[in-house]
Design an enzyme around this catalytic site. Structure first.
Site, short mmCIF file in Angstrom:
data_model
loop_
_atom_site.label_atom_id
_atom_site.label_comp_id
_atom_site.label_asym_id
_atom_site.label_seq_id
_atom_site.Cartn_x
_atom_site.Cartn_y
_atom_site.Cartn_z
N TYR A 144 0.76 -1.13 0.12
CA TYR A 144 0.07 -0.02 0.04
C TYR A 144 0.90 1.22 -0.08
O TYR A 144 0.46 2.46 -0.49
CB TYR A 144 -1.02 -0.20 1.18
N LYS A 194 3.53 -15.67 1.87
CA LYS A 194 3.55 -16.20 0.66
C LYS A 194 5.01 -16.63 0.28
O LYS A 194 5.59 -16.09 -0.64
CB LYS A 194 3.05 -15.40 -0.47
N ASP A 226 -2.83 -18.37 0.73
CA ASP A 226 -4.29 -18.86 -0.05
C ASP A 226 -4.64 -19.89 0.97
O ASP A 226 -5.84 -20.21 0.84
CB ASP A 226 -3.57 -19.53 -1.33
N ASP A 250 -5.72 -7.39 5.38
CA ASP A 250 -6.64 -6.47 4.98
C ASP A 250 -7.90 -7.46 4.34
O ASP A 250 -8.93 -7.64 4.87
CB ASP A 250 -6.15 -5.64 3.75
N ASP A 254 -11.19 -9.04 6.90
CA ASP A 254 -12.51 -8.95 6.23
C ASP A 254 -13.32 -10.43 6.16
O ASP A 254 -14.47 -10.55 6.37
CB ASP A 254 -12.60 -8.24 4.99
#
Ligand code: NAD
Length: 365
Positions: A144, A194, A226, A250, A254
């Site tokens: 970000y 990852k 994942d 993020d 959620d």
């Protein structure tokens, strides 16, 4: 008597309604646990745009600077949606606050109460008895904010670039928060990365693993993001604290919020670099927004705001007993069958914002 200064920024929409209940709950616990809270209200978001001409007026920043923590409602709504993006309440108030106070650690508990498992989209047999997962997300680094960032033309077509970048010290800083949070819970930490594809993932895993020797009582395991996205839905009860970098956190936080079944129940904390005698400066707010569809009707669920106040007591003020008491009182009110519209089901008692506050206060006393 120990005394603390708290900035109260209710904001827009349901913000002021649910904030009122959180303030009432704080008034009760400060008496019961013998400490004093000096609350100072300040305008933020759309309310501040209307009154002061900007979403984060200097006085509001000043009040926050003089406080040990910020209790935040939520900001925004249809009235301000036509403003240019950089003047919109969320962007012009929340982002600068995060930056100003270097809020690098985002903590979002995803709690599904035993009596509310029916509200979750996950099959009840997978979550019988409920679940309680704490997502710890790095908030100021990664994709970000990494540079270079932008869109340029290359060989006649647009090319977009975002850069994922983490320093070892940034990973250590957020990992310490997660290990410490795990120590205060079931002592299990799952670190997300990852590492099979990303250099950032390799450094993330190496750094978190190296730090784990400082927390021998915490069981650490690692999951690729994942796989984590799948396991969190297959077996949320198998998780305690989940640690992730900005983008992965993020998305996963959620996902976790969604499977609890109610947005109106979920608090969050963003902790900053400023250390206090009893904890860390932070901003505490519900995970949801201003709910314009129900604002002003007195029916919003105040629980997320009340639990945000409990997190403030726990993480900024170190008042753990008072925080535990609020958590327990919320659970009691739910067990007694009180429900706002968003979590109502047949056979329970539908109540408004104020009455839910009353039920929680009654359970506290
Ligand atoms: P929202 O979270 O406000 O609402 C989504 C749905 O959840 C609505 O149906 C709403 O009624 C319900 N809901 C949310 N909180 C509830 C509560 N406490 N009790 C009962 N029901 C509740 O999300 P949205 O509709 O996408 O956004 C509305 C406004 O809020 C927008 O202007 C958005 O920019 C703003 N927003 C602000 C923040 C923030 O201040 N941190 C976060 C998200 C959205």
């Amino acid at each position: 008597m120990q005394s603390y200064k708290i900035a109260v920024l209710a904001g827009d929409g349901i913000g002021p309604e649910v904030m009122q209940e959180a303030v009432r709950v704080l008034a009760v616990v400060q008496k019961r646990f013998s400490f004093q809270l000096e609350l100072t209200e300040a305008r933020v978001g759309g309310a501040a745009i209307d009154h002061d001409g900007e979403a984060l007026p200097p006085r509001t920043v000043e009040v926050c600077e003089q406080s040990e923590a910020i209790l935040f409602g939520s900001v925004g709504g249809p009235k301000w949606e036509a403003l240019p993006p950089n003047q919109q309440p969320e962007r012009a108030a929340l982002l600068p606050l995060r930056k100003h106070f270097q809020l690098f650690a985002n903590l979002r508990p995803a709690v599904c109460f035993p009596n509310l498992t029916h509200a979750s989209p996950v099959k009840e047999e997978l979550i019988a008895g409920g679940f309680n997962v704490l997502c710890v997300r790095e908030l100021t680094g990664g994709l970000y904010f990494g540079q270079p960032k932008g869109t340029h033309m290359e060989n006649g077509e647009a090319v977009a670039v975002d850069t994922m970048i983490y320093k070892q010290s940034e990973i250590e800083r957020i990992a310490h928060i997660a290990f410490k949070a795990a120590q205060g819970r079931s002592k299990k930490l799952t670190s997300i990365d990852k590492a099979n594809v990303l250099e950032n993932g390799v450094l993330w895993r190496k750094t978190v693993t190296a730090l784990s020797s400082q927390y021998p009582d915490v069981r650490l395991n690692h999951l690729y993001v994942d796989n984590a996205a799948m396991q969190l839905i297959r077996d949320p009860r198998g998780f305690d604290v989940v640690l992730a970098e900005n983008l992965f956190g993020d998305i996963l936080s959620d996902e976790m919020a969604m499977i609890t079944g109610s947005l109106g129940m979920l608090p969050s904390a963003s902790l900053g670099t400023k250390e206090l005698a009893s904890g860390r400066f932070g901003l505490f707010e519900p995970s949801g927004g201003t709910a314009p569809d129900i604002a002003g009707k007195g029916i919003a669920n105040p629980i997320a705001q009340i639990l945000s106040a409990a997190m403030l007591l726990r993480y900024s003020l170190g008042q753990h007993a008072a925080a535990d008491a609020i958590d327990a009182a919320v659970r009691t009110a739910i067990d007694q069958g009180f429900r706002t519209g968003d979590i109502y089901s047949e056979g329970t008692q539908r109540v408004g914002t104020r009455a839910m506050g009353d039920a929680i206060i009654a359970a506290l006393s």
